[in-house]
Each structure stands twice: as structure tokens, then as C-alpha cells.
Design a protein around this motif. Structure first.
Motif, PDB file in Angstrom:
ATOM      1  N   UNK A  15       0.842  -1.344  -0.086  1.00 30.84           N
ATOM      2  CA  UNK A  15       0.055   0.175  -0.092  1.00 30.84           C
ATOM      3  C   UNK A  15       0.808   1.329  -0.084  1.00 30.84           C
ATOM      4  N   UNK A  16       2.083   1.157   0.768  1.00 28.94           N
ATOM      5  CA  UNK A  16       2.593   2.678   0.739  1.00 28.94           C
ATOM      6  C   UNK A  16       3.225   3.125  -0.436  1.00 28.94           C
ATOM      7  N   UNK A  17       4.145   1.848  -1.031  1.00 39.10           N
ATOM      8  CA  UNK A  17       4.654   2.510  -2.647  1.00 39.10           C
ATOM      9  C   UNK A  17       3.588   2.953  -3.420  1.00 39.10           C
ATOM     10  N   UNK A  18       2.561   2.026  -3.491  1.00 35.05           N
ATOM     11  CA  UNK A  18       1.404   2.452  -4.295  1.00 35.05           C
ATOM     12  C   UNK A  18       0.840   3.748  -4.086  1.00 35.05           C
ATOM     13  N   UNK A  19       0.615   4.284  -2.976  1.00 31.75           N
ATOM     14  CA  UNK A  19       0.318   5.751  -2.538  1.00 31.75           C
ATOM     15  C   UNK A  19       1.250   6.621  -2.975  1.00 31.75           C
ATOM     16  N   UNK A  20       2.693   6.223  -2.863  1.00 32.04           N
ATOM     17  CA  UNK A  20       3.735   7.234  -3.298  1.00 32.04           C
ATOM     18  C   UNK A  20       3.351   7.527  -4.743  1.00 32.04           C
ATOM     19  N   UNK A  21       3.491   6.273  -5.538  1.00 32.58           N
ATOM     20  CA  UNK A  21       3.344   6.200  -6.928  1.00 32.58           C
ATOM     21  C   UNK A  21       1.963   7.292  -7.361  1.00 32.58           C
TER      22      UNK A  21
ATOM     23  N   UNK B  36      10.435   8.752  -3.387  1.00 35.52           N
ATOM     24  CA  UNK B  36      10.175   8.071  -2.193  1.00 35.52           C
ATOM     25  C   UNK B  36       9.713   6.748  -2.534  1.00 35.52           C
ATOM     26  N   UNK B  37       8.811   6.359  -3.521  1.00 36.57           N
ATOM     27  CA  UNK B  37       8.351   5.078  -3.894  1.00 36.57           C
ATOM     28  C   UNK B  37       9.500   4.268  -4.076  1.00 36.57           C
ATOM     29  N   UNK B  38      10.289   4.545  -5.081  1.00 32.83           N
ATOM     30  CA  UNK B  38      11.720   3.819  -5.495  1.00 32.83           C
ATOM     31  C   UNK B  38      12.507   3.495  -4.311  1.00 32.83           C
ATOM     32  N   UNK B  39      12.743   4.551  -3.559  1.00 34.22           N
ATOM     33  CA  UNK B  39      13.478   4.126  -2.140  1.00 34.22           C
ATOM     34  C   UNK B  39      12.850   3.133  -1.353  1.00 34.22           C
ATOM     35  N   UNK B  40      11.497   3.293  -1.393  1.00 31.79           N
ATOM     36  CA  UNK B  40      10.699   2.397  -0.211  1.00 31.79           C
ATOM     37  C   UNK B  40      10.955   0.914  -0.831  1.00 31.79           C
ATOM     38  N   UNK B  41      10.482   0.879  -2.288  1.00 32.08           N
ATOM     39  CA  UNK B  41      10.641  -0.391  -2.902  1.00 32.08           C
ATOM     40  C   UNK B  41      12.024  -1.019  -2.820  1.00 32.08           C
TER      41      UNK B  41
END
Length: 418
Positions: free
Chosen positions: A220-226, A387-392
Motif C-alpha cells: 500500500x505505501x509505495x502504491x500511495x507514493x506512486x 520516495x516510492x523507489x526508495x521504499x521499494x
């Protein structure tokens, strides 16, 4: 029969095409304002810093609906809940089309977004009406309809708004949803609720699901950032395209938005990669696409050569849509396989977090636009993308996802899935 068995047993055959059409139409209400934001702001006399509220409030309302309304699909008879929520959605869109003050329009936008969460009632409802062996395919087909609706929303709104004014776009959508309400009322069976808990207890259980299900958080978190990057771009790109050196009108903006539809090709590709066990690598590729899109959007919007800049912006739109849709598809594929007895709540949490990211992206981008113009908006897109890339990148190898199975006969009887 246990609660788990009841959750897994289909009670009727889902009208997949009708459900896919319904999600494609309903989701238009979340995006109808984006290509028309300039005309709406001028008509309502909104200040520059408030322009992004036209899109942000619909997204925020949708996120609230996912947390507050969608869990009711586990508690209330589904057919009645869907029809009541759809009727309220059509009414909110009708009110937004009327000549009302800006504050009333913004309130109607919030209500339209809130009730558009009925989409996420239809998806788990279709899952409950489908045998386990076909469930993934049915959910995928309906999700494809949803994504197609998202991609077509902006060009359709631009065309209708250019022909009859922005209020006509809202009126047409309200009429379409009213017709859908009648069609769904004739096609949907009555489905008994899966839970007997109170509404406050049901809401509290969503917090517990978020805390207990690590996979839900990781997806959910990277999806929200994207989606934050996605919303920041699409909430304001129409304003950039209308200015020099592009000077695009409603039809030109519609064609630009239509170009982004090609990014939807990532959905079936992501599904196949997920089935092949390549989720981790595929997600990183999609996150890189979003980062590249932010850079191209910045370059394209700052050039003084209209054809070259427009080409870069089109490429950015395609990459941004492909990356966001691909990441969403991979995440939804996995979270839909956990806890069938809580399907509505898990779907609400996942999609709610996703759209909170979208609301945050458009809101922050609006403030950045007011202070720094297009470069400021693109900086917001880039920030969410990185942020999405870093979390992934820090996300560990995901555990293999298997369909729920009952406990072994030698194990004590329980209500949880092994």
C-alpha cells in the motif's frame, strides 16, 4: 460451514462486464475536474492557491469513503448498500453541475468522491460471486475496466466540457450513473453480510489488519507514493498545456490525456510478471518509470520549443501512467489473496491508503504551483516518485502468496487461515 468457507463460496455468477462498465463510469467522477480545472476555477472565482482543491477534495472524499463506507460491505447486505451509495453519488454530481457558490461546489465534490468508493464495494462483491479458480481473472477484468475509466476520464471530460461547458460534463456523468444504478439493481443478487460485529468494531479491525498484515503495508505505501506523483502531474498539467508555448484548448488537452491511455498496457504485463514470481523486480522497474516521467515532465514543461516539449510531456504521461498502473496491479493481486473473510476491509485499507497518497500529491502540487509554477509541481512529482523507489528498494523479498487453505486435520480447529 465456517466463516472462511462462506467467504469463499460463490452465491451467484458475477455480471463481470456490467461491473467493469460500472467501475469505469463511476471513477470518472474523481477525474472529471482535472482537465477542466481552469474553466471551473474561473467560473467559481477560486484563488490560485485553492485551484487544486477542485481535484484534491474528490480524492480526499474517495479515501474517506474507502475507510468509512467500504467496510460496511462486510456488515450490510451488499445490494442495498451499493444502490444507496450510487444514488447518493449521482445526486452529488448533479448538485456540482448547478450554479452554486464555490464552497457548495467543493462540498459536492467531496461528497461525490466519498460515494464513488462504491467501486470498491463492487470488486469484493464480484469476488464473493466467483469460484476460487476464476476469482483472480474476474477481479483482473473488473480492475481493467476501472483503469480504463481512469485513463479515459480526462479526455472525455475535455471533449464534453469543450462542447457544452464544464457543467455539462458533470450533468452527463450524473445521468450515466443514474442509469447504471437501475441496471445494477436488476442484475445484483442479495448477498448476506460476512460479519456480525458492530460498525465501530469493524472500523477498529481495519487498524488491526494494517498492523498485522505486513504484506498489506509493503504494497500500500509505495502504491500511495506512486499515485501521489500521478495525481500531482495530472492535477495541473492541463494548466501548463493551456499556457505558452503550447496554447492547447479543450480538444488538444483531451488528445494529450488520451495519449496516456497507452500506459494501461502495463496492467496485463504486471499481472503476468506477478504470476511468474517476478513481483519484486517488476515493481522496481515501474518505480523507475515514475521517476523518469517526473524528469521528462520537468524538461518538457520548461522548453520553449512547443513540439519538442509536447513530445516530452506525452512521454512523461505514458511512463507515469504505466508505472503507477503496473505498481497498483501487482499490489492488488497480492492483497486480494489474504484473509477472504475480511475482503472488503482489506480492499478498503489498501485502496484508501492509495488514494490518500493521491490527495496528498495533488494538494502539495497545488501549493507548489502557486509559488513556483510548473517546476515546483514537477519537484513534487519527483519527490513522490523517489520516495516510492526508495521504499521499494528497501522492501525485502516478498513471501510467496498462496491461496488460503484450511488448517490440517491434525491441527486444532481455528478461524484463521494457515
Amino acid at each position: 460451514m465456517s466463516a472462511m468457507d462462506a467467504a469463499a463460496a460463490p452465491v451467484a455468477r458475477a455480471p463481470v462486464l456490467l461491473f467493469a462498465l460500472a467501475t469505469a463510469v463511476i471513477v470518472q467522477g474523481l477525474y472529471v475536474a482535472q482537465p477542466l480545472v481552469g474553466a471551473i476555477a474561473a467560473s467559481l472565482g477560486l484563488a490560485p492557491a485553492m485551484i487544486s482543491l477542485v481535484s484534491t477534495l474528490a480524492m480526499l472524499g474517495y479515501a474517506l469513503g474507502l475507510f468509512l463506507l467500504v467496510p460496511l460491505s462486510d456488515l450490510v447486505e451488499s445490494r442495498r448498500l451499493v444502490l444507496l451509495t450510487l444514488s447518493a453519488n449521482a445526486l452529488a454530481l448533479l448538485v456540482a453541475a448547478l450554479p452554486i457558490p464555490a464552497t457548495a461546489f467543493l462540498a459536492a465534490s467531496l461528497l461525490a468522491g466519498l460515494t464513488a468508493a462504491v467501486i470498491q464495494m463492487l470488486i469484493p462483491m464480484a469476488a464473493a460471486m466467483t469460484a476460487e479458480a476464476q476469482r483472480g481473472r474476474v477481479i483482473g477484468n473488473i480492475t481493467s475496466g476501472l483503469m480504463l475509466g481512469i485513463m479515459l476520464a480526462r479526455p472525455l471530460a475535455s471533449v464534453i466540457g469543450g462542447w457544452g461547458g464544464w457543467r455539462t460534463s458533470y450533468l452527463a456523468l450524473a445521468a450515466a450513473i443514474a442509469a447504471l444504478t437501475l441496471m445494477l439493481g436488476r442484475s445484483m443478487p442479495r448477498l448476506p453480510p460476512l460479519q456480525r460485529a458492530s460498525y465501530p468494531a469493524l472500523l477498529a479491525s481495519m487498524v488491526r489488519l494494517w498492523r498485522e498484515e505486513a504484506l498489506l503495508r509493503r504494497r500500500a505505501i509505495p502504491a500511495a507514493l506512486c499515485f501521489g506523483a500521478f495525481s500531482a502531474f495530472w492535477a495541473l498539467v492541463a494548466l501548463r498545456l493551456a499556457a505558452a508555448p503550447f496554447h492547447l484548448g479543450a480538444d488538444g488537452i483531451a488528445l494529450f490525456a488520451l495519449a496516456g491511455v497507452s500506459g494501461a498496457v502495463s496492467a496485463p504485463l504486471a499481472g503476468r510478471l506477478g504470476d511468474a514470481g517476478r513481483t519484486r523486480g517488476a515493481k522496481r522497474v515501474f518505480h523507475v518509470c515514475v521517476v523518469l516521467a517526473a524528469a521528462l515532465a520537468w524538461l518538457g514543461g520548461e522548453t520553449h520549443d512547443a513540439p519538442w516539449g509536447l513530445g516530452l510531456l506525452v512521454a512523461a504521461a505514458i511512463l507515469l501512467d504505466a508505472g503507477t498502473i503496473g505498481d497498483l496491479t501487482l499490489g492488488r493481486r497480492e492483497v486480494n489473496l489474504i484473509r477472504p473473510e475480511a475482503r472488503g476491509r482489506i480492499n478498503g485499507v489498501y485502496t484508501g491508503v492509495f488514494f490518500l497518497g493521491g490527495a496528498a500529491g495533488s494538494a502539495v502540487a497545488g501549493l507548489a504551483w502557486a509559488r513556483a509554477g510548473w517546476p515546483g509541481a514537477c519537484l513534487v512529482v519527483l519527490g513522490f516518485a523517489l520516495a516510492a523507489l526508495a521504499y521499494g528498494m528497501r522492501d525485502g523479498e516478498a513471501a510467496a502468496i498462496r491461496p488460503p487453505r484450511p488448517c490440517p486435520e491434525t491441527a486444532p480447529r481455528c478461524s484463521r487461515t494457515c
